[in-house]
Design an enzyme around this catalytic site. Structure first.
Site, short mmCIF file in Angstrom:
data_model
loop_
_atom_site.label_atom_id
_atom_site.label_comp_id
_atom_site.label_asym_id
_atom_site.label_seq_id
_atom_site.Cartn_x
_atom_site.Cartn_y
_atom_site.Cartn_z
N GLY A 92 0.83 -1.20 0.00
CA GLY A 92 0.00 0.00 0.00
C GLY A 92 0.86 1.25 0.00
O GLY A 92 1.95 1.29 -0.62
N SER A 93 0.43 2.24 0.74
CA SER A 93 1.08 3.55 0.67
C SER A 93 2.49 3.55 1.24
O SER A 93 3.25 4.50 0.99
CB SER A 93 0.23 4.58 1.41
OG SER A 93 -1.04 4.66 0.79
N THR A 94 2.86 2.52 1.99
CA THR A 94 4.25 2.53 2.50
C THR A 94 5.22 2.45 1.33
O THR A 94 6.37 2.86 1.45
CB THR A 94 4.53 1.35 3.47
OG1 THR A 94 4.36 0.11 2.77
CG2 THR A 94 3.59 1.38 4.67
N PHE A 95 4.73 1.94 0.19
CA PHE A 95 5.62 1.84 -0.98
C PHE A 95 5.93 3.21 -1.56
O PHE A 95 6.86 3.37 -2.35
CB PHE A 95 4.96 0.94 -2.03
CG PHE A 95 5.90 0.50 -3.11
CD1 PHE A 95 6.92 -0.40 -2.85
CD2 PHE A 95 5.78 1.01 -4.40
CE1 PHE A 95 7.79 -0.80 -3.86
CE2 PHE A 95 6.65 0.62 -5.41
CZ PHE A 95 7.66 -0.29 -5.13
N LYS A 96 5.14 4.21 -1.15
CA LYS A 96 5.39 5.57 -1.66
C LYS A 96 6.77 6.09 -1.21
O LYS A 96 7.32 7.01 -1.81
CB LYS A 96 4.29 6.53 -1.18
CG LYS A 96 2.96 6.26 -1.91
CD LYS A 96 1.80 7.01 -1.27
CE LYS A 96 0.49 6.63 -1.98
NZ LYS A 96 -0.70 7.03 -1.20
#
Lengths: 474, 492
Positions: free
Chosen positions: B219-223
């Site tokens: 999810g957004s942690t990959f940002k």
């Protein structure tokens, strides 16, 4: 040529006994340490009792057989002691196993064996005291023959429930009291008889028959004793299913006939007879066939028929050269580890090195017995000592050979090591007789000067007549 | 009759020599084959009855030990660490074999390892039972307990990994649900089988080590990965990116922000990259990702340790992946940690730790050192740099500063006064019907931001209590913060 002030060897015996006691005590301590147990005073009491018994025996040997071979008693003390330690160690394993399964621990064998050791030592002393002159034994050959045969026959004739243990009908069981293995005693009686008989018939037995292929064959009618021995063995084999005892008695009889006659032809005839008997037994008796099949293919059914032998081999292999250490192996996995398979147990925990040392003890024991046979002045004593010494080693060979798959497995106890009162008693009687004969052979001759002790070269030894240089006519 | 006696004596000697020759054959030549025969229970018994070494956490806390027992197996394996440490210690079972460190360090623990050869020799000569060496783990009990408590207090299924950024030492590795490994080491086969049946029938399966044995869309942690790549491809923290609540992707699909909001509660006009990360705006990162391209993202991800082949940290870690990203739409979806992107929680912790360590990626490890039975050291783990400039230090620090802003926007309990945390949350859709499946909740962070002592990744499967509106901030962040607090007060 009388020797001045012959050495008795008692001091040597004392120190050898101390040495044996040291080894046995160390072994006991190692077992305790490896089993993570505390060294207790109870244990010290056991050890002390054993030492006291040995000291007592030593003192009495000093009194009643002062010139006896000093190596015999210490060797037996060592073997007996190591056997006790191993039996004690197996008791610990059995108790541990029972505790893990939540059952009551089985009766410990070590205290019983210690008690039997005491009784056996008493027997040893009684024989030493009563039999002051071993030649007197030759006076009752047929009584002894009868006793021997009776001992062999009784279990075979008794109903199975009074005589059968683990498939072999060789016991006399008095329910609730004790059970004895009479064959162990029969063996002694038969050897004494054979020695007396062979000495008295020596001239007949050695007279020449036909000569075939360079071998001087005995006359047919002189084959009687040998046939008798064969018959006895076959009887034991068929009725008692006791392969070990029959093999033992036959081997010893053959050896004694050879000793008495010096004729190789007797040996060959005996071995041929043995081969024929063995083949017949294999064809006729299922239990013999089973033994041989297990011997040839132990891994064919490792969980069932081959279990004992395979476990024994595993134990030996796992032990390897140096062993697992006393108390650190799994000798209890092998069934009958304290009796028939005690050498496998020792081989596992002491390794090849330890087992070799033990086997060499037997070799020494046999060798000292043979030495007494060579140097004793009378022919009966010589035959008797030779026969008895051979029995000890041959019995060990049959058991250890079976356990290590050198020969088919047959049930016998390992002299002095195995758990079992009858075996201990009988073998201590044998020891007493050997001590008695060695005492007489080493005792400085009080009367007529003896011929020189130096051995005649082999080539000088006459072949047609048994080379009896001395003590023939007593 | 001296000659026959002598001959018989020779015969006796031959008999004994025959026995000895045969014994030598058995105990030397055939010894190995007999010892290793499958029917020989001794070898097995011996292995299971040795005094196996201990597994010890930092501070000397014993997680696994062997106590003397009064049965055929001479020692009873016990796990004082229990379910909390099971995923790491594993178990040592006579029926089911070994797992975890019990398996990975079996040579040391059993005493069979070549490095214990000297001891084996002296054991052989003294006839003493060989003893195993000890394995010291990097796990810090206080941190592990915080991780475990955070997950179990609410009955979450998930995982927590905490790493010391400068060394790679794993301070905590927790996974739930778990189970007590002790019954599997019981000397009673029945007890072992009963426990195994219970474990097998449990749903979700307690056998999975979710920290290293399973991958989840980040999810957004990959940002964080996309940010690092963007900052090296023309972007800076103040670069303007879209603030639209919804964009159309090449090929016709569309992408929207969380709850269709505009970025940062604004009017939908452009925002800074920092704001986009702080508010986790999907549309902005989709466009950023498409502008820098798949290769830039893949390169940054690989540099941060994302490797389909997995790695070993003392235990095997399954591979994490980013997928092929074949077209622009795929790149857009991947840039927000969806589509084919899937990471282990450990890998996500490594990303946070690398940023914390100014772009230097250390190899994570569980085993601090191994010792002989007498406690002399066999091997001590030296920190290993996996990648020197996984991110240029300046870029890493920029990402850190953006993460500090992100933490400020992250709800959830557990904020610690006077402590600056750098973090990123994730709320990852998954399953065949993503809109109606509770999302996985993520939280990756490190602290103190200026002097990082611990980096942490928290994953809670299916939003924890199965709520569709679960977010990383609400569910995972409180756990992460309490782990950070525990690590800082434990002084690690």
């Amino acid at each position: 040529m009388r020797r001045p002030a012959a050495r008795t060897g008692r001091a040597a015996e004392f120190w050898l006994l101390v040495f044996a006691a040291l080894i046995v005590s160390s072994a006991l301590v190692i077992v305790e340490l490896n089993q993570s147990r505390e060294l207790t005073w109870t244990l010290a009491a056991y050890g002390g009792g054993y030492l006291l018994a040995l000291a007592f025996a030593h003192v009495l040997v000093r009194m009643f057989a002062p010139y006896a071979d000093p190596v015999l008693l210490p060797l037996v003390a060592l073997l007996n002691g190591l056997g006790l330690v191993m039996i004690y160690r197996l008791d610990l394993a059995a108790a541990g196993k029972a505790a893990a399964a939540g059952q009551q621990a089985p009766t410990a064998q070590a205290p019983a064996q210690l008690l039997w050791t005491g009784v056996a030592l008493l027997c040893f002393l009684v024989v030493l005291v009563v039999v002051r002159d071993h030649t007197r034994l030759a006076e009752y050959p047929y009584t002894l023959l009868l006793v021997g045969l009776a001992f062999l026959a009784v279990p075979a004739l008794l109903p199975a429930r009074y005589s059968e243990v683990n498939g072999a009908q060789i016991w006399i069981k008095v329910p609730g009291l004790f059970s004895i293995q009479p064959a162990e005693f029969a063996k002694i009686a038969l050897i004494v008889f054979a020695a007396a008989f062979l000495v008295s018939k020596q001239r007949v037995l050695t007279s020449a028959g036909k000569k075939v292929f360079g071998l001087v064959l005995p006359r047919a009618r002189d084959l009687g004793p040998l046939l008798l021995a064969l018959l006895i063995c076959l009887g034991v084999l068929v009725r008692g299913k006791d392969l070990g005892t029959s093999l033992l008695i036959f081997g010893v009889m053959l050896a004694m006939i050879y000793l008495a006659t010096g004729r190789v032809s007797w040996l060959i005839i005996g071995l041929l007879g043995f081969a024929a008997g063995a083949y017949l037994a294999y064809r006729l008796f299922g239990h013999v066939r089973v033994r041989v099949d297990i011997w040839l293919h132990p891994f064919a059914d490792p969980q069932n028929t081959g279990y004992q032998l395979v476990q024994s081999l595993f134990g030996l292999g796992t032990g390897g050269i140096f062993g697992t250490g006393l108390g650190a192996g799994r000798p209890d996995i092998v069934p009958f580890a304290s009796t028939d398979f005690i050498s496998a147990a020792l081989g596992e925990e002491l390794g090849l090195v330890g087992l070799t040392a033990i086997l060499l003890c037997y070799l020494l024991l046999g060798g000292r017995g043979m030495r007494a046979a060579m140097s004793v002045r009378d022919q009966f004593g010589s035959l008797l000592a030779g026969g008895l010494a051979f029995t000890l080693v041959f019995q060990m060979f049959i058991v250890v050979g079976g356990v290590t798959r050198l020969i088919p497995l047959t049930g016998l106890t390992t002299p002095f090591l195995s758990y079992g009162g009858s075996s201990l008693l009988a073998n201590y009687i044998i020891l007493a007789l050997l001590v008695r004969i060695s005492d007489s052979s080493r005792r400085p001759a009080a009367a007529a000067p003896r011929p020189a002790e130096d051995e005649a070269p082999l080539t000088d030894a006459p072949t047609a007549v048994v080379p009896v240089a001395r003590g023939v006519d007593r | 009759m001296r000659r026959p006696v002598r001959n018989l004596g020779t015969a006796v000697m031959v008999l004994v020599v025959l026995l000895l020759a045969n014994l030598t054959y058995l105990q030397v030549v055939r010894a190995g084959a007999l010892r290793n025969d499958p029917h020989n229970s001794r070898t097995l018994l011996e292995e299971y009855s040795r005094q196996r070494g201990q597994i010890i956490a930092a501070g000397g806390v014993v997680l696994a030990r062997s106590d003397p027992s009064n049965d055929a197996f001479r020692y009873q394996r016990k796990y004082p660490g229990g379910a909390m440490y099971q995923a790491v210690t594993g178990y040592y079972s006579s029926v089911y074999g070994a797992t975890g460190i019990e398996r990975a360090q079996n040579g040391i623990l059993s005493g069979d390892d070549d490095s214990l050869l000297g001891d084996q020799l002296s054991d052989l000569l003294t006839g003493r039972d060989p003893r195993g060496g000890n394995v010291y783990l990097s796990l810090v009990p206080a941190v592990q307990k915080a991780a475990w408590d955070g997950l179990t207090a609410n009955g979450y299924t998930g995982a927590v990994v905490a790493i010391k950024p400068q060394t790679g030492a794993i301070l905590a590795m927790a996974t739930t649900p778990s189970y007590d490994p002790s019954p599997l080491a019981s000397h009673s086969e029945a007890v072992q089988r009963r426990q195994s049946a219970i474990i097998n029938s449990s749903v979700p399966s307690p056998r999975t080590n979710r920290a290293i044995g399973a991958v989840y869309p980040p999810g957004s942690t990959f940002k964080l990965v996309v940010s690092g790549a963007a900052l090296q491809h023309g972007y800076n923290p103040q670069s303007r990116v879209t603030g639209a609540s919804r964009i159309t992707l090449p090929g016709g699909g569309s992408m929207s922000n969380f709850e269709n909001e505009t970025c940062g509660d604004g009017d939908g006009s452009d925002v800074t990259l920092t704001t986009a990360l702080a508010f986790s705006c999907n549309t902005a990162f989709a466009e950023v990702g498409m502008s820098i391209g798949a290769q830039a993202i893949k390169n940054q991800g690989a540099a941060l340790g994302i490797d389909p082949d997995g790695t070993n940290v003392g235990l095997d870690v399954v591979g994490s992946r980013m997928g092929d990203m074949p077209d622009a739409a795929a790149v857009a979806q991947s840039s927000i940690g969806q589509r084919d992107v899937a990471l282990t929680p450990l890998q996500d912790a490594v990303i946070a730790a690398t940023i914390a360590d100014h772009g230097t990626r250390m190899h994570p490890y569980l085993v601090q050192r191994t010792t002989r039975p007498d406690l002399s050291v066999i091997d001590s783990t030296e920190p290993v740099v996996d990648q020197q400039d996984a991110m240029p230090a300046a870029v890493a620090d920029q990402v850190r500063d953006m993460m500090i802003e992100s933490e400020k926007e992250t709800p959830g309990a557990g904020q610690i006064a006077d402590l600056v945390i750098a973090s990123k949350t994730g709320t990852a859709e998954h399953g065949t019907d993503p809109k109606n499946t509770p999302p996985h909740a993520w939280y990756v962070a490190f602290a103190p931001a200026e002097d990082p002592q611990v980096a942490v990744a928290v994953l809670v499967e299916n939003g924890g209590n199965g709520a569709l509106d679960a977010t990383g901030g609400k569910v995972a962040a409180p756990i992460g913060r309490s782990v950070i607090a525990a690590a800082l007060s434990a002084g690690s």
